[in-house]
Design a protein around this motif. Structure first.
Motif, short mmCIF file in Angstrom:
data_model
loop_
_atom_site.label_atom_id
_atom_site.label_comp_id
_atom_site.label_asym_id
_atom_site.label_seq_id
_atom_site.Cartn_x
_atom_site.Cartn_y
_atom_site.Cartn_z
N ALA A 56 0.85 -1.20 0.00
CA ALA A 56 0.00 0.00 0.00
C ALA A 56 0.89 1.25 0.00
O ALA A 56 1.85 1.33 0.77
CB ALA A 56 -0.91 0.00 1.23
N PRO A 57 0.59 2.23 -0.84
CA PRO A 57 1.43 3.43 -0.91
C PRO A 57 1.22 4.33 0.30
O PRO A 57 0.19 4.26 0.97
CB PRO A 57 0.96 4.12 -2.19
CG PRO A 57 -0.48 3.71 -2.30
CD PRO A 57 -0.55 2.30 -1.78
N TYR A 60 -1.16 8.94 -2.59
CA TYR A 60 -1.60 8.70 -3.97
C TYR A 60 -2.20 9.99 -4.52
O TYR A 60 -2.99 10.66 -3.83
CB TYR A 60 -2.63 7.57 -4.02
CG TYR A 60 -3.20 7.36 -5.40
CD1 TYR A 60 -2.45 6.72 -6.39
CD2 TYR A 60 -4.48 7.80 -5.72
CE1 TYR A 60 -2.96 6.53 -7.66
CE2 TYR A 60 -5.00 7.61 -6.99
CZ TYR A 60 -4.24 6.98 -7.96
OH TYR A 60 -4.75 6.80 -9.21
N ASP A 66 -10.41 7.79 -11.95
CA ASP A 66 -10.39 7.02 -10.71
C ASP A 66 -11.80 6.91 -10.12
O ASP A 66 -12.66 7.76 -10.37
CB ASP A 66 -9.49 7.69 -9.66
CG ASP A 66 -8.01 7.35 -9.86
OD1 ASP A 66 -7.71 6.35 -10.53
OD2 ASP A 66 -7.16 8.10 -9.34
N ASP A 70 -11.70 2.07 -6.55
CA ASP A 70 -10.36 1.79 -7.05
C ASP A 70 -9.28 2.38 -6.15
O ASP A 70 -8.27 1.73 -5.84
CB ASP A 70 -10.19 2.36 -8.46
CG ASP A 70 -11.07 1.64 -9.48
OD1 ASP A 70 -11.43 0.49 -9.23
OD2 ASP A 70 -11.40 2.27 -10.51
N ILE A 71 -9.50 3.62 -5.72
CA ILE A 71 -8.52 4.28 -4.86
C ILE A 71 -8.35 3.52 -3.56
O ILE A 71 -7.23 3.25 -3.10
CB ILE A 71 -8.93 5.74 -4.59
CG1 ILE A 71 -8.84 6.56 -5.88
CG2 ILE A 71 -8.05 6.36 -3.51
CD1 ILE A 71 -9.43 7.96 -5.75
N LYS A 74 -6.25 0.43 -3.62
CA LYS A 74 -4.80 0.60 -3.58
C LYS A 74 -4.28 0.52 -2.15
O LYS A 74 -3.11 0.20 -1.92
CB LYS A 74 -4.41 1.93 -4.21
CG LYS A 74 -4.78 2.07 -5.68
CD LYS A 74 -4.41 3.42 -6.22
CE LYS A 74 -4.89 3.60 -7.65
NZ LYS A 74 -4.33 2.62 -8.59
N PHE A 75 -5.16 0.84 -1.20
CA PHE A 75 -4.76 0.86 0.21
C PHE A 75 -5.30 -0.34 0.99
O PHE A 75 -4.70 -0.74 1.99
CB PHE A 75 -5.25 2.15 0.88
CG PHE A 75 -4.64 3.40 0.31
CD1 PHE A 75 -3.42 3.87 0.79
CD2 PHE A 75 -5.28 4.11 -0.69
CE1 PHE A 75 -2.85 5.03 0.27
CE2 PHE A 75 -4.72 5.27 -1.21
CZ PHE A 75 -3.49 5.72 -0.73
#
Length: 382
Positions: A56-57, A60, A66, A70-71, A74-75
């Motif tokens: 996980a970033p 972002y 987006d 979806d966002i 990412k987490f």
């Protein structure tokens, strides 16, 4: 364990719907019990702390196209739990803080749990150290470049057109009654006439539709759930009266005498957050749009549960492939079946009394008519 749940001599007839009613009903209950007991859709998943996605970033930057789903994916390993990682209250879930391209999302910790914060991107100032990221909150209608919950382009064709009706409603709808000549089909630019529109005014627009296939309950093939209707095009009132004069504005398919109409609704995108129901809802995929056999991500399907069953917009179901029988090499072997496999997340975006339209998300294999669709009850927050 499996053999104690599925009687040896009956699985094949369950699978092909050739069993007696009482046994089939018992088998359906057993399958759902197996799903829950085996942990495939376990309430413990909901009760667990939020699980971050692998790699996980830390932050972002939102880009056009987006979605909140979806966002959050990412987490999070469970993207449907994005209201939790955003720490939204009940009011905010119904009208979330919209996010726009260029916004920066930062992963942090709130009360010892992972959470996301929306920050203002100061661009060049932030890079040279003279600026900083500061909190920003927007609450506004979904418009322009605002980031939606799910892909609106995938569901828009299904939001504002008649899709499901009962026969009584269909027969009572205003109908195309005649044309100016002996043709039986009409298209864009043609003038036609309709009846059953006593309050129609010049300029009003209507959608034209035709009777389609009947949708039956996969659990009870004799139970009628609704009739799918086929959208044909749009017409505009040119002259009102007992017999209304219309002009065909657009025709996706040719319009015929006897086709029905409904007034065009106002366009107002809803953006409800995903959530699990208060009580577990167990259903099946009842139908697919346009007769598609294998349904994949960002495609629509029909679940045989609706508002009367506790489904509302944003309810998340999980799709599971139906168990399959395992071939025997010897007659003495017991009957065996494969364990159910999760195939996709299903996000409900339009609800009817007995049916729901859901968008397929994160599919790992095709979803088919007859597959299980289960919405596991949410665990109350502590």
């Amino acid at each position: 364990m499996i053999r104690s749940i599925y009687p040896n001599s009956k699985f094949a007839c369950w699978r092909y719907n050739n069993c007696g009613g009482n046994w089939a009903h018992t088998m359906r209950k057993s399958i759902i019990s197996f799903l829950l007991l085996a942990g495939f859709v376990s309430g413990s998943v909901v009760a667990d702390e939020l699980k971050l996605a692998d790699n996980a970033p830390d932050s972002y930057v939102v880009v056009k196209g987006d979605t909140l789903w979806d966002i959050s994916g990412k987490f999070l390993k469970q993207p449907w739990r994005w209201p939790e990682i955003w720490r939204l209250n009940k009011a905010e879930i119904k009208n979330p803080h919209w996010i726009y391209p260029g916004d920066v999302i930062v992963l942090g910790s709130c009360d010892g749990k992972p959470c996301l914060r929306l920050l203002k991107n100061t661009k060049a100032d932030g890079r040279n150290g003279s600026g900083k990221l500061s909190p920003r909150v927007r609450v506004s209608p979904l418009e322009g470049d605002a980031t939606p919950s799910i892909a609106l382009s995938s569901i828009e064709p299904f939001l504002y057109k008649p899709l499901i009706m009962d026969m009584a409603t269909f027969k009572a709808a205003p109908r195309i009654a005649a044309g100016p000549d002996d043709r039986v089909m009409y298209t864009a630019g043609d003038q036609i006439y309709a009846v059953g529109l006593p309050e129609a005014e010049s300029g009003d627009t209507f959608q034209v539709f035709r009777q389609g296939k009947e949708i039956m309950d996969p659990d009870n093939p004799k139970q009628f759930l609704g009739m799918e209707v086929n959208y044909l095009g749009d017409v505009r009132v040119h002259r009102s009266g007992d017999v209304v004069t219309l002009k065909v504005v657009s025709a996706f398919r040719e319009i015929q005498i006897g086709d029905r109409m409904v007034k065009t609704p106002e366009r107002n995108f809803l953006n409800y957050a995903p959530h699990l129901p208060v009580e577990t809802i167990t259903g099946k995929v009842a139908s697919t749009y346009a007769g598609v056999v294998d349904v994949g991500s960002l495609m629509t399907l029909v679940i045989n549960k609706g508002a009367l069953d506790g489904v509302d917009v944003g309810t998340v179901f999980f799709g599971y492939k139906a168990p399959r029988s395992i071939a025997k090499e010897d007659k003495s072997e017991p009957d065996r079946i494969t364990p159910p496999i999760k195939s996709a997340n299903l996000f409900v975006y339009r609800v009817f009394p007995n049916l729901s339209y859901a968008l397929v998300l994160d599919s790992t294999m095709p979803v088919n008519v007859g597959d299980a669709a289960i919405a596991e009850a949410a665990t109350p927050a502590e």
